[in-house]
Design an enzyme around this catalytic site. Structure first.
Site, PDB file in Angstrom:
ATOM      1  N   HIS A  56       0.755  -1.125  -0.085  1.00  0.00           N
ATOM      2  CA  HIS A  56      -0.143   0.158   0.107  1.00  0.00           C
ATOM      3  C   HIS A  56       0.951   1.406  -0.155  1.00  0.00           C
ATOM      4  O   HIS A  56       2.008   1.279   0.295  1.00  0.00           O
ATOM      5  CB  HIS A  56      -1.024  -0.091   1.244  1.00  0.00           C
ATOM      6  CG  HIS A  56      -0.333  -0.047   2.294  1.00  0.00           C
ATOM      7  ND1 HIS A  56      -0.100  -1.148   3.390  1.00  0.00           N
ATOM      8  CD2 HIS A  56       0.608   1.180   3.194  1.00  0.00           C
ATOM      9  CE1 HIS A  56       0.499  -1.043   4.395  1.00  0.00           C
ATOM     10  NE2 HIS A  56       1.025   0.472   4.499  1.00  0.00           N
TER      11      HIS A  56
HETATM   12  C1  T46 Z   1       4.168   0.877   6.877  1.00  0.00           C
HETATM   13  C2  T46 Z   1       4.467  -0.396   7.600  1.00  0.00           C
HETATM   14  C3  T46 Z   1       5.951  -0.779   7.940  1.00  0.00           C
HETATM   15  C4  T46 Z   1      -4.001   0.023  13.272  1.00  0.00           C
HETATM   16  O1  T46 Z   1      -5.148  -0.416  13.684  1.00  0.00           O
HETATM   17  N1  T46 Z   1      -3.579   0.827  13.721  1.00  0.00           N
HETATM   18  C5  T46 Z   1      -2.224   1.338  13.234  1.00  0.00           C
HETATM   19  O2  T46 Z   1      -1.501   2.215  13.693  1.00  0.00           O
HETATM   20  C6  T46 Z   1      -1.593   0.343  12.072  1.00  0.00           C
HETATM   21  C7  T46 Z   1      -0.201   0.685  11.340  1.00  0.00           C
HETATM   22  C8  T46 Z   1      -2.465  -0.605  11.752  1.00  0.00           C
HETATM   23  N2  T46 Z   1      -3.513  -0.914  12.306  1.00  0.00           N
HETATM   24  C9  T46 Z   1      -4.471  -2.032  11.805  1.00  0.00           C
HETATM   25  C10 T46 Z   1      -5.007  -1.949  10.523  1.00  0.00           C
HETATM   26  C11 T46 Z   1      -5.017  -3.380   9.921  1.00  0.00           C
HETATM   27  O3  T46 Z   1      -6.002  -3.941  10.268  1.00  0.00           O
HETATM   28  O4  T46 Z   1      -3.548  -3.317  11.796  1.00  0.00           O
HETATM   29  C12 T46 Z   1      -3.887  -4.100  10.773  1.00  0.00           C
HETATM   30  C13 T46 Z   1      -2.389  -4.126   9.712  1.00  0.00           C
HETATM   31  O5  T46 Z   1      -2.243  -2.751   9.397  1.00  0.00           O
HETATM   32  P1  T46 Z   1      -1.344  -2.616   7.932  1.00  0.00           P
HETATM   33  O6  T46 Z   1      -2.027  -3.166   6.597  1.00  0.00           O
HETATM   34  O7  T46 Z   1      -1.185  -1.021   7.660  1.00  0.00           O
HETATM   35  O8  T46 Z   1       0.045  -3.194   8.160  1.00  0.00           O
HETATM   36  P2  T46 Z   1       1.224  -3.318   7.434  1.00  0.00           P
HETATM   37  O9  T46 Z   1       2.585  -3.952   8.267  1.00  0.00           O
HETATM   38  O10 T46 Z   1       1.286  -3.934   6.194  1.00  0.00           O
HETATM   39  O11 T46 Z   1       1.799  -2.008   7.327  1.00  0.00           O
HETATM   40  C14 T46 Z   1       2.122  -0.947   8.318  1.00  0.00           C
HETATM   41  C15 T46 Z   1       1.798   0.413   8.012  1.00  0.00           C
HETATM   42  O12 T46 Z   1       0.519   0.619   7.550  1.00  0.00           O
HETATM   43  C16 T46 Z   1       2.726   0.953   6.729  1.00  0.00           C
HETATM   44  O13 T46 Z   1       2.374   2.396   6.493  1.00  0.00           O
HETATM   45  O14 T46 Z   1       5.123   1.378   6.345  1.00  0.00           O
HETATM   46  O15 T46 Z   1       3.605  -1.087   8.784  1.00  0.00           O
END
Ligand code: T46
Length: 144
Positions: A56
């Site tokens: 993303h």
């Molecule tokens: C990035 C990398 C390193 C939350 O509820 N709060 C939060 O602050 C975050 C970041 C996520 N979430 C929830 C949303 C999703 O249901 O946790 C789940 C996984 O989140 P996400 O798809 O964003 O996770 P990653 O590891 O793919 O990505 C995250 C960051 O979004 C991204 O910007 O750089 O970690």
């Protein structure tokens, strides 16, 4: 690549005590070492082998990624270029600004990836569809 750069933090090693190493201390100050006010901190731990996360971009969010233990590879890309960056040094952070597509993989066992973010969590601010990302990023990059 625009909106992506490494940030070097202080790596303080107390060398006065030659007989007993004291380890490393890295201070990080919001607005000084980090080019934004930190509104959120989160971390990725216990990521199973062969997991790929990310896929993303964010519209406006700025973040700094730090690997405090172990190693992780970050792919950062626009529709026109791509870079692979290995994070394995707690005194170096990866700044990722708006409109950069990211993927994280090759998490070593026990790795700890800490993220300092400029905004509170807001799912509306994500672009998770790659085709939409390319369209929006092409417009965004024309204005750069
Ligand atoms: C990035 C990398 C390193 C939350 O509820 N709060 C939060 O602050 C975050 C970041 C996520 N979430 C929830 C949303 C999703 O249901 O946790 C789940 C996984 O989140 P996400 O798809 O964003 O996770 P990653 O590891 O793919 O990505 C995250 C960051 O979004 C991204 O910007 O750089 O970690």
């Amino acid at each position: 690549m625009n909106n992506v750069r490494m940030i070097e933090f202080k790596d303080i090693v107390d060398e006065n005590n030659k007989e007993r190493p004291m380890g490393h201390l890295t201070p990080i100050e919001s607005g000084q070492d980090i080019p934004f006010e930190i509104k959120r901190i989160y971390y990725l731990t216990r990521v199973p082998e062969n997991t790929i996360r990310g896929f993303h971009s964010h519209k406006e969010l700025q973040q700094v990624l730090l690997c405090l233990n172990g190693r992780v590879t970050i792919s950062v890309a626009t529709p026109y270029e791509k870079e692979l960056i290995t994070l394995d040094d707690p005194a170096r952070g990866l700044y990722i600004g708006p409109m950069i597509w990211r993927e994280m993989y090759d998490f070593s066992p026990g790795s700890v990836l800490v993220v300092l973010a400029s905004q509170h969590y807001n799912e509306e601010e994500y672009i998770r569809d790659y085709r939409s990302y390319c369209e929006i990023a092409q417009e965004y990059l024309k204005g750069e």
